[in-house]
Enzyme design. Sequence first.
Site, PDB file in Angstrom:
ATOM      1  N   ARG A  45       0.804  -1.220   0.000  1.00 56.73           N
ATOM      2  CA  ARG A  45       0.000   0.000   0.000  1.00 56.73           C
ATOM      3  C   ARG A  45       0.842   1.277   0.000  1.00 56.73           C
ATOM      4  NH1 ARG A  45      -4.263  -0.885   4.786  1.00 56.73           N
ATOM      5  NH2 ARG A  45      -2.361  -1.642   5.792  1.00 56.73           N
ATOM      6  N   LYS A 144       2.845 -19.458   6.657  1.00 59.43           N
ATOM      7  CA  LYS A 144       2.180 -19.851   7.909  1.00 59.43           C
ATOM      8  C   LYS A 144       1.975 -18.591   8.761  1.00 59.43           C
ATOM      9  CE  LYS A 144       5.696 -19.556  11.093  1.00 59.43           C
ATOM     10  NZ  LYS A 144       5.670 -18.887  12.392  1.00 59.43           N
ATOM     11  N   ASP A 173       6.674 -23.737   4.685  1.00 54.28           N
ATOM     12  CA  ASP A 173       7.284 -23.773   6.008  1.00 54.28           C
ATOM     13  C   ASP A 173       8.786 -23.753   5.765  1.00 54.28           C
ATOM     14  OD1 ASP A 173       8.465 -24.413   8.452  1.00 54.28           O
ATOM     15  OD2 ASP A 173       6.817 -25.697   9.074  1.00 54.28           O
ATOM     16  N   HIS A 174       9.425 -22.615   6.051  1.00 54.69           N
ATOM     17  CA  HIS A 174      10.817 -22.467   5.633  1.00 54.69           C
ATOM     18  C   HIS A 174      11.748 -23.473   6.292  1.00 54.69           C
ATOM     19  CE1 HIS A 174      11.108 -20.016   9.346  1.00 54.69           C
ATOM     20  NE2 HIS A 174      12.367 -20.344   9.329  1.00 54.69           N
ATOM     21  N   LYS A 178      15.561 -26.046   4.890  1.00 52.87           N
ATOM     22  CA  LYS A 178      16.895 -26.075   5.485  1.00 52.87           C
ATOM     23  C   LYS A 178      17.646 -27.323   5.041  1.00 52.87           C
ATOM     24  CE  LYS A 178      15.875 -23.318   9.613  1.00 52.87           C
ATOM     25  NZ  LYS A 178      16.916 -22.303   9.422  1.00 52.87           N
ATOM     26  N   GLU A 212      14.715 -19.524  20.812  1.00 51.58           N
ATOM     27  CA  GLU A 212      15.105 -18.217  20.301  1.00 51.58           C
ATOM     28  C   GLU A 212      15.523 -17.316  21.461  1.00 51.58           C
ATOM     29  OE1 GLU A 212      12.344 -17.063  16.703  1.00 51.58           O
ATOM     30  OE2 GLU A 212      11.110 -17.794  18.348  1.00 51.58           O
ATOM     31  N   ASP A 231       2.313 -20.281  16.644  1.00 51.32           N
ATOM     32  CA  ASP A 231       3.365 -19.663  15.846  1.00 51.32           C
ATOM     33  C   ASP A 231       4.460 -20.653  15.473  1.00 51.32           C
ATOM     34  OD1 ASP A 231       4.642 -17.312  14.656  1.00 51.32           O
ATOM     35  OD2 ASP A 231       6.125 -17.511  16.262  1.00 51.32           O
ATOM     36  N   HIS A 236       6.340 -25.666  12.540  1.00 53.42           N
ATOM     37  CA  HIS A 236       7.752 -26.032  12.465  1.00 53.42           C
ATOM     38  C   HIS A 236       8.057 -27.330  13.204  1.00 53.42           C
ATOM     39  CE1 HIS A 236       8.354 -22.312  10.534  1.00 53.42           C
ATOM     40  NE2 HIS A 236       8.631 -21.554  11.569  1.00 53.42           N
ATOM     41  N   LYS A 336      10.632 -18.268  23.351  1.00 56.71           N
ATOM     42  CA  LYS A 336      11.327 -17.016  23.087  1.00 56.71           C
ATOM     43  C   LYS A 336      12.088 -16.582  24.330  1.00 56.71           C
ATOM     44  CE  LYS A 336       8.599 -15.104  19.337  1.00 56.71           C
ATOM     45  NZ  LYS A 336       9.761 -15.137  18.429  1.00 56.71           N
ATOM     46  N   LYS A 341      20.129 -19.350  21.165  1.00 55.86           N
ATOM     47  CA  LYS A 341      19.404 -19.701  19.956  1.00 55.86           C
ATOM     48  C   LYS A 341      19.854 -21.070  19.476  1.00 55.86           C
ATOM     49  CE  LYS A 341      18.593 -18.180  15.199  1.00 55.86           C
ATOM     50  NZ  LYS A 341      18.859 -17.119  14.189  1.00 55.86           N
TER      51      LYS A 341
END
Length: 480
Positions: A45, A144, A173-174, A178, A212, A231, A236, A336, A341
């Site tokens: 936008r 997702k 789903d990234h 991998k 994370e 999430d 995942h 989180k 990580k």
Amino acid sequence: MSISCDMLVFGGTGDLTLHKLLPALYHLHRDGRLHADVRILALARKKLDRDGYLALAERHCRAQVARGDFSPDTWQTFAQRVDYFAMDASQRSDYLRLAQHLGQANGRVRVYYLATAPDLFEPIAANLESAGLAGDDARIVLEKPIGHSLDSALEINEAIGAVFPEARIYRIDHYLGKETVQNLMALRFANALFEPIWRAGHIDHVQITVAETLGVENRGGYYDNAGAMRDMLQNHLLQLLCLVAMEAPVRFDAKHIRGEKVKVLEALKPITGNDVLDKTVRGQYGAGRIGGHDVPAYYFEPNIDNDSDTETFVAVKAEIDNWRWAGVPFYLRTGKRMARKRSEIIITFKQVPHLLFAKGEVNRLVISLQPEESISLQLMAKAPGKGMQLEPVELDLNLAHAFSSTRRWEAYERLLLDVIEGDSTLFMRRDEVEAAWNWVDPILRGWSSYYRKPRPYPAGEDGPEQAHQFIERQGHSWWQ
């Protein structure tokens, strides 16, 4: 590469596009993986002209691409592929302008990448159809989460399926892009060493952790309505579980691989009612320190309700009710603001039947997805010196070192190229998404009735103390 394509990205000024998709497309361009006639059109936008968008895109790509991989000359040739079109994705009239801007497809593949909030999926698909932009050569990519419950996922799938046939829908789903995730399939199905012992008789338990150190960042509005279960775990972690637990497919193709993953999801034992108290842990991070810096509690993050009971940590004991895995617990954990990580899969094998030596360690297969991609097998060996003193040693496969002459592809590079080439192997099928929600929904309902308040944990710790007690009751401990 012989496929000409228009790649249209809705949400073209968003973080996903600027931080992941454009850098991935830049790498594919640099490596000669894109047909000369592949065009990229960012849609959003913001009232930007093409030069303004290219300046924004270059700034972000320079920040995301390794310094040695970014070349101003290569960027100039890549930028010739990129254009920008300002539009409101909810307004049908803007799609008529878009159709006029694009012109006739003339056999070109058109990929619509929806890097948007899920509530825009349905209107975008409907408006593409009404403007004549959903022809036989059109494909749609959905990020997702696909909905926030089984009912909402069914609604989205019905709406998208009314416009695009299943073969042209790519639910991304990234994690499946991998390198190490795909190496998991190679490890299992290309090595005779593992198949005979990849089952309940030899494996004690499995742990899958995605941790994370970051908080919600600028996603507070979305995250407070989603939480860690929706999430991360629903997609995942369940995808990783499927790859660990699936049977060997008849053939290495999209139909058979995805069919075996669905069987795993359908075999998960339901967790219902107050079972959530024994088989799950919810947590929410409080104030703490990470990397030497003070970080605020979750409820003080931007766009978060001060009395929010959204979970930022979840641990679940999953069980697969089939012949291969009966009795083997799968511990899934994500959170989180954790201590460090990491994304890893730990396969812990059973002890030898008779312990000859004092050291009662077990063998483990440790599959690390991030921050480094590696696979290591822990074996027991005699330490140097007198006597049989055993110590665990590791047989390491460091994938970065093993293939040091080849640049490691980012997940989105592989997945975007698969969409262009029409390969859906690494994408989720409709029944796969719905089977995952069918297992997750009863847990969410159980939380609503029996477990509304998440357990607190300080930022910088590995989740709430209850998560450690939960796994220790089963005679296990989280892998460190």
